[in-house]
Design an enzyme around this catalytic site. Structure first.
Site, mmCIF file in Angstrom:
data_model
loop_
_atom_site.group_PDB
_atom_site.id
_atom_site.type_symbol
_atom_site.label_atom_id
_atom_site.label_comp_id
_atom_site.label_asym_id
_atom_site.label_seq_id
_atom_site.Cartn_x
_atom_site.Cartn_y
_atom_site.Cartn_z
ATOM 1 N NE ARG A 1 -0.487 -10.660 5.581
ATOM 2 C CZ ARG A 1 -0.433 -10.271 6.858
ATOM 3 N NH1 ARG A 1 -0.738 -9.035 7.201
ATOM 4 N NH2 ARG A 1 -0.070 -11.111 7.808
ATOM 5 C CG PHE B 1 -4.603 3.292 7.140
ATOM 6 C CD1 PHE B 1 -4.189 4.408 7.849
ATOM 7 C CD2 PHE B 1 -5.916 3.242 6.663
ATOM 8 C CE1 PHE B 1 -5.068 5.466 8.091
ATOM 9 C CE2 PHE B 1 -6.791 4.296 6.895
ATOM 10 C CZ PHE B 1 -6.374 5.407 7.614
ATOM 11 C CG ASP C 1 1.612 4.122 5.946
ATOM 12 O OD1 ASP C 1 1.087 3.052 6.306
ATOM 13 O OD2 ASP C 1 2.129 4.933 6.754
ATOM 14 C CG ASP D 1 -5.514 -3.154 8.646
ATOM 15 O OD1 ASP D 1 -6.238 -3.080 9.659
ATOM 16 O OD2 ASP D 1 -4.416 -3.754 8.631
ATOM 17 C CB CYS E 1 -6.688 -3.437 14.960
ATOM 18 S SG CYS E 1 -5.874 -1.847 14.827
HETATM 19 N N1 SAH Z 1 -2.533 -2.498 7.083
HETATM 20 C C1 SAH Z 1 -1.228 -2.730 7.655
HETATM 21 C C2 SAH Z 1 -1.175 -2.358 9.112
HETATM 22 C C3 SAH Z 1 -1.566 -0.927 9.354
HETATM 23 S S1 SAH Z 1 -0.618 -0.211 10.614
HETATM 24 C C4 SAH Z 1 -0.819 -4.182 7.446
HETATM 25 O O1 SAH Z 1 -1.627 -4.978 7.031
HETATM 26 O O2 SAH Z 1 0.349 -4.508 7.704
HETATM 27 C C5 SAH Z 1 -1.120 1.423 10.492
HETATM 28 C C6 SAH Z 1 -0.409 2.198 9.386
HETATM 29 O O3 SAH Z 1 -1.143 3.401 9.221
HETATM 30 C C7 SAH Z 1 1.015 2.610 9.742
HETATM 31 O O4 SAH Z 1 1.875 2.220 8.708
HETATM 32 C C8 SAH Z 1 0.954 4.136 9.868
HETATM 33 O O5 SAH Z 1 2.116 4.780 9.352
HETATM 34 C C9 SAH Z 1 -0.239 4.466 9.009
HETATM 35 N N2 SAH Z 1 -0.958 5.689 9.364
HETATM 36 C C10 SAH Z 1 -1.277 6.151 10.583
HETATM 37 N N3 SAH Z 1 -2.020 7.271 10.489
HETATM 38 C C11 SAH Z 1 -2.186 7.508 9.173
HETATM 39 C C12 SAH Z 1 -2.873 8.506 8.422
HETATM 40 N N4 SAH Z 1 -3.548 9.480 9.023
HETATM 41 N N5 SAH Z 1 -2.847 8.432 7.074
HETATM 42 C C13 SAH Z 1 -2.174 7.449 6.445
HETATM 43 N N6 SAH Z 1 -1.501 6.471 7.107
HETATM 44 C C14 SAH Z 1 -1.511 6.507 8.451
#
Ligand code: SAH
Length: 419
Positions: free
Chosen positions: A234, A250, A272, A324, A364
């Site tokens: 970040r 994401f 998301d 991510d 992750c």
């Molecule tokens: N990048 C974030 C953490 C990601 S957590 C950070 O830095 O805080 C994963 C996220 O992906 C979640 O919010 C979930 O809702 C989303 N997600 C899961 N599958 C997804 C998809 N197919 N398309 C878009 N978002 C998705």
């Protein structure tokens, strides 16, 4: 009457692994034991010459039968020993906590000597998350010795909640339980999201990271409410965002987005699939509107499946694309599919990057190694038809130490589109 101490002997290979510092012993590596054991008992491991080898937390129901607490010479687990262990963990991240950064991981499981347990700090709230039922007896008890026949054993010498109160002085401690632990906890009167200390039961807590405010849903949110592990990336995003358009794929609660906005991004897009995640990202942006750069950035949100949306997204339009995703391989058999998916995602994300712009791709998934992730992402960049300069490979931050290979789940690659 107290039963005799639980004593285990391991296979030669497991013995060697424990001796070299590995904290996990699988159930099929336990060669013999003097009696059946209960979850949360401290077992003593003897080597093939009947010499003391280690102490570990036992769990008969898990394939991971033993998590090592201590190896070397015999020790007595008493309050002073546990207090020292916690202080050692805090010393490892002493540079992380500052007046501007009040969210960090205080205890990272095995790698801090508390196997299967995580403690995250969000301002004056601690979140204790148990990933094995071995901790339940200790969490349910007041720390007094003497497990009765119907209760679970508590860990000798450890009154965890009073210890955390004493050393970290939190106003509130919230308990979180991983899915495999929640059912076992019910019988002990423990529930996911309950307070173990303090009366405030607000679902979210506001904390700071580099002077930016964020909410963390400590009661129901993923993990412990916020992805503290991405702090380093970040920061980098904050430095790279000046004047640009940023696509945060994401985006969850918008951690990267708020840093990008403060860093001077012209426009930030959250993508998301979850409306709850997007709502949280809006609140996090609003929490920082007192900062002119954040208030001035155009904030766009898209609720969609990332893979599908990226297929039709405008090409070469963003100065920074962040990928991510959630873990794509929770189990070993999902590994090959995950490696392929990371490649596909990198290909889709790379196509969105404008000339001179950047891609930051992270993983992750513990079952996908750094080498596998990097190879798959690099292959996607090579196949993109444009030139890329690799700028950075990142791993774990100091408050997320990874003391053994399986603990190294987080990796990221940053590359700049040259032409
Ligand atoms: N990048 C974030 C953490 C990601 S957590 C950070 O830095 O805080 C994963 C996220 O992906 C979640 O919010 C979930 O809702 C989303 N997600 C899961 N599958 C997804 C998809 N197919 N398309 C878009 N978002 C998705």
């Amino acid at each position: 009457m107290r039963p005799p101490r639980l004593r285990l002997r391991l296979t030669g290979a497991a013995e060697a692994a424990v001796r070299s510092g590995h904290p996990w012993v699988y159930s099929d590596k336990v060669r013999d034991q003097n009696r059946p054991g209960q979850a949360g008992e401290v077992a003593v491991v003897y080597d093939r010459n009947d010499r003391f080898l280690a102490l570990g937390l036992y769990d008969p129901a898990s394939p991971l039968a033993l998590r090592i607490l201590h190896r070397g010479s015999p020790v007595t687990l008493d309050a002073a020993w546990w207090a020292q262990r916690l202080r050692d963990a805090l010393a490892r991240r002493s540079t992380v906590a500052t007046p501007g950064t009040t969210g960090y991981r205080a205890v990272n499981g095995e790698s801090d000597g508390f196997p299967g347990l995580v403690v995250d700090r969000y301002a004056d709230c601690l979140v204790v998350k148990a990933y094995t039922p071995a901790w339940l007896g200790t969490l349910a008890s007041t720390g007094e010795p003497g497990p009765g026949p119907s209760t679970r054993p508590s860990i000798p010498g450890l009154a965890l909640i009073p210890l955390l109160q004493d050393v970290l002085q939190p106003a509130r401690i919230v308990l979180r339980l991983s899915r495999n632990v929640a059912a076992a906890a019910e019988g002990l009167g423990l529930a996911d999201g309950q307070n173990l200390h303090g009366h405030d039961d607000a679902p979210s807590v506001v904390f700071h990271e580099d002077g930016l405010a964020f909410e963390s849903d400590v009661v129901r949110g993923q993990k412990t409410g916020f992805f503290l592990d991405q702090r380093g990336n970040r920061r980098e995003v904050g430095r790279l965002s000046e004047g640009g358009r940023v696509l945060n794929v994401f985006s969850f609660s918008g951690g990267f987005s708020v840093h990008a906005a403060r860093g001077g991004a012209r426009e930030v897009t959250d993508l998301d699939i979850s409306p709850h995640a997007l709502a949280s990202a809006r609140r996090n942006m609003a929490l920082n509107h007192g900062l002119p750069a954040v208030a001035g950035a155009r904030h766009v949100q898209v609720q969609a499946d990332a893979f599908r949306w990226l297929e039709g997204a405008p090409r070469a339009s963003w100065d920074l694309v962040i990928l991510d995703p959630p873990s794509m391989a929770k189990r070993e058999h999902e590994r090959a599919g995950a490696i392929e998916a990371y490649g596909r995602l990198a290909r889709l994300g790379a196509a969105c990057v404008a000339p001179g712009g950047r891609l930051l791709a992270a993983s992750c998934s513990a079952h996908v190694t750094t080498a596998e992730f990097l190879a798959s992402t690099r292959a996607a960049l090579r196949a993109s038809g444009v030139a890329w300069v690799e700028e950075r490979v990142a791993g774990h931050e100091p408050d997320h130490p990874a003391g053994f290979p399986e603990a190294q789940y987080l990796k990221a690659l940053q590359a700049r589109r040259a032409g």
